[in-house]
Design an enzyme around this catalytic site. Structure first.
Site, PDB file in Angstrom:
ATOM      1  N   ASP A 126       0.845  -1.203   0.000  1.00 44.23           N
ATOM      2  CA  ASP A 126       0.000   0.000   0.000  1.00 44.23           C
ATOM      3  C   ASP A 126       0.879   1.251   0.000  1.00 44.23           C
ATOM      4  O   ASP A 126       0.603   2.225  -0.709  1.00 44.23           O
ATOM      5  CB  ASP A 126      -0.910  -0.015   1.233  1.00 44.23           C
ATOM      6  CG  ASP A 126      -1.634  -1.343   1.358  1.00 44.23           C
ATOM      7  OD1 ASP A 126      -2.413  -1.665   0.454  1.00 44.23           O
ATOM      8  OD2 ASP A 126      -1.382  -2.073   2.335  1.00 44.23           O
ATOM      9  N   HIS A 132      -4.413  -3.404   6.349  1.00 35.53           N
ATOM     10  CA  HIS A 132      -4.239  -3.661   4.913  1.00 35.53           C
ATOM     11  C   HIS A 132      -5.603  -4.080   4.367  1.00 35.53           C
ATOM     12  O   HIS A 132      -5.911  -5.257   4.226  1.00 35.53           O
ATOM     13  CB  HIS A 132      -3.205  -4.759   4.667  1.00 35.53           C
ATOM     14  CG  HIS A 132      -3.235  -5.255   3.245  1.00 35.53           C
ATOM     15  ND1 HIS A 132      -2.825  -4.478   2.192  1.00 35.53           N
ATOM     16  CD2 HIS A 132      -3.669  -6.412   2.714  1.00 35.53           C
ATOM     17  CE1 HIS A 132      -3.000  -5.152   1.062  1.00 35.53           C
ATOM     18  NE2 HIS A 132      -3.520  -6.328   1.353  1.00 35.53           N
TER      19      HIS A 132
END
Ligand code: NAX
Length: 325
Positions: free
Chosen positions: A159, A187
C-alpha cells in the site's frame, strides 16, 4: 563468507511465492553476500506443485542458496528460522462470510504461531502477507508466547509503495523524490494513506495537490488498487506483493538510513491506537529494530480515518478473540 541464514516462506507453491522465492534467492532481500537456506512450506495438496518450484530454484543455480527444504510440516519449516514470510492463507471461497474467512485463517496462523514459538530462532523476524494480514499477524503473535510481540509484523508496504507511485505520477516526480509517506491501519479498504507529512522533492505534498484529489482520487485508488489489479489481470497482485515483502524485510533487517517506511506492527498506544491490534505505522528501522515515528500532529481528517481503520481491526479481533488465548 557469512554464515547462512534460514528463510521460511509459507504458501510456497502459490503465485506470490513464485516471485518472492526467486527475489530472495538472488539476494534482493538480505544482500548479495548473505547465503540462504530456504524453508518452503505448503499444504500436502500443493506439495507436488511446490516440487516444480523447487526444481526451478535448483535450475537457477543461485550462488547464495545453500539448501532448499520443501515440507508440509510447520515444525520442520520453521526450524531455526531467522526470517519467516507467512504468505499462505485460505482464500475466500464461494458463499464464505468474512467471519468464516477470519476463522479459517485464524486456525492456520495459530498453528504457525505455535510452531514459530517452538522452533524458530529467538531473534526471528516474522512478516505476515496472507490476508487478513494484520489480524493473522496478531493471531500468530498471540500464539508465540516466548517471542517478543515486536517480532511479528504485517505487510502494508505494498500500500505504501502504491501510494508513492500514485503521488509521483500526480506530481510528475519519481518515487525516490518522495519522503515521509504513511499508511495507517489495516491492509484493507479502510487503510489510510496519509500525505499530511509527505515531502516531494523537499516540498510539502499538501501544497502540491489539492485536498479534493486526495480524498476523491488518491485515497480510494490506493485503497482499491488490489481490486483494480484483479479486474485487469484476472488474478490478484503477486509480483508487486512479493517486491513489497522484500522491501519490508530488507529495511527491517538492514535499516532505512533514517527514512520512513510503513509497517503493520503491534499497537502500543502511540497515536491513540490502544494495544491489542496490529496497525500500520510510520517507522524508521536501524540495527534490526523498528521504531515508530513519534510526535506527528494529527489533524481532524486524519483522526477520523485513523479511528475508522482501527475500528475495523477491533471488529476483526472480536471475530477471532477465542484463538488469541
Ligand atoms: P495463492 O492462492 O496463489 O497461494 C497461496 C498458497 O498458500 C497456496 O499454494 C496454498 O496451498 C498455500 N496455503 C494455504 N494454506 C496454507 C497453510 N496452512 N500453510 C501453508 N501454505 C498454505 O495466493 P497468493 O496470490 O500467493 O496470495 C497469498 C496471500 O497473500 C493471500 O491471502 C492474499 O490475499 C494475500 N495478499 C496480501 C497482500 C498484502 O499486501 N498484505 C497483497 C497481495 C495478496 O493479495
Amino acid at each position: 563468507m557469512k554464515k547462512p541464514v534460514k528463510v521460511a516462506i509459507t504458501g510456497a507453491a502459490g503465485q506470490i511465492a513464485y516471485s518472492l522465492i526467486f527475489r530472495i534467492a538472488s539476494g534482493s532481500m538480505l544482500g548479495p553476500d548473505q547465503p540462504i537456506i530456504l524453508q518452503l512450506l505448503d499444504i500436502p495438496d500443493s506439495l507436488e506443485k511446490l516440487k516444480g518450484t523447487v526444481m526451478e530454484v535448483d535450475d537457477c543455480a543461485f550462488p547464495l542458496v545453500q539448501e532448499v527444504i520443501a515440507t508440509a510440516d510447520p515444525m520442520e519449516a520453521f526450524d531455526g528460522t531467522d526470517y519467516a514470510l507467512l504468505v499462505g492463507a485460505r482464500p475466500r471461497g464461494p458463499g464464505m462470510e468474512r467471519k468464516d474467512l477470519l476463522e479459517a485463517n485464524a486456525k492456520i496462523f495459530s498453528v504457525q504461531g505455535k510452531a514459530l514459538d517452538a522452533k524458530a530462532s529467538r531473534d526471528v523476524k516474522v512478516l505476515v502477507v496472507g490476508n487478513p494480514a494484520n489480524t493473522n499477524a496478531l493471531i500468530a503473535q498471540s500464539n508465540a508466547k516466548s517471542l517478543d510481540p515486536k517480532q511479528f509484523t504485517a505487510m502494508v508496504r505494498l500500500d505504501h509503495n502504491r501510494a508513492l507511485s500514485q503521488l509521483a505520477a500526480k506530481t510528475g516526480t519519481k518515487t525516490t523524490d518522495i519522503e515521509k509517506m504513511i499508511i495507517w491501519g489495516n491492509h484493507s479498504a479502510t487503510q489510510y494513506p496519509d500525505i499530511t507529512h509527505t515531502l516531494v522533492g523537499g516540498k510539502a505534498a499538501v501544497n502540491l495537490v489539492d485536498q479534493e484529489w486526495v480524498e476523491k482520487d488518491f485515497i480510494p485508488t490506493v485503497q482499491q488498487r488490489g481490486a483494480a489489479i484483479i479486474k485487469a489481470r484476472g488474478l490478484s497482485s503477486a509480483a508487486s506483493a512479493a517486491s513489497s515483502a522484500v522491501d519490508h524485510m530488507r529495511d527491517w533487517a538492514l535499516g532505512t538510513d533514517g527514512k520512513w517506511v510503513s509497517m503493520g506492527i503491534p499497537s502500543d498506544g502511540s497515536y491513540g491506537i490502544k494495544p491489542g491490534v496490529v496497525y500500520g505505522y510510520p517507522v524508521i528501522c536501524a540495527n534490526g529494530q523498528y521504531e515508530i515515528v513519534q510526535g506527528l500532529p494529527v489533524n481532524e481528517f486524519s483522526r477520523g480515518r485513523m479511528d475508522a481503520t482501527e475500528k475495523e481491526l477491533r471488529e476483526e479481533r472480536a471475530a477471532i478473540e477465542e484463538l488469541l488465548k
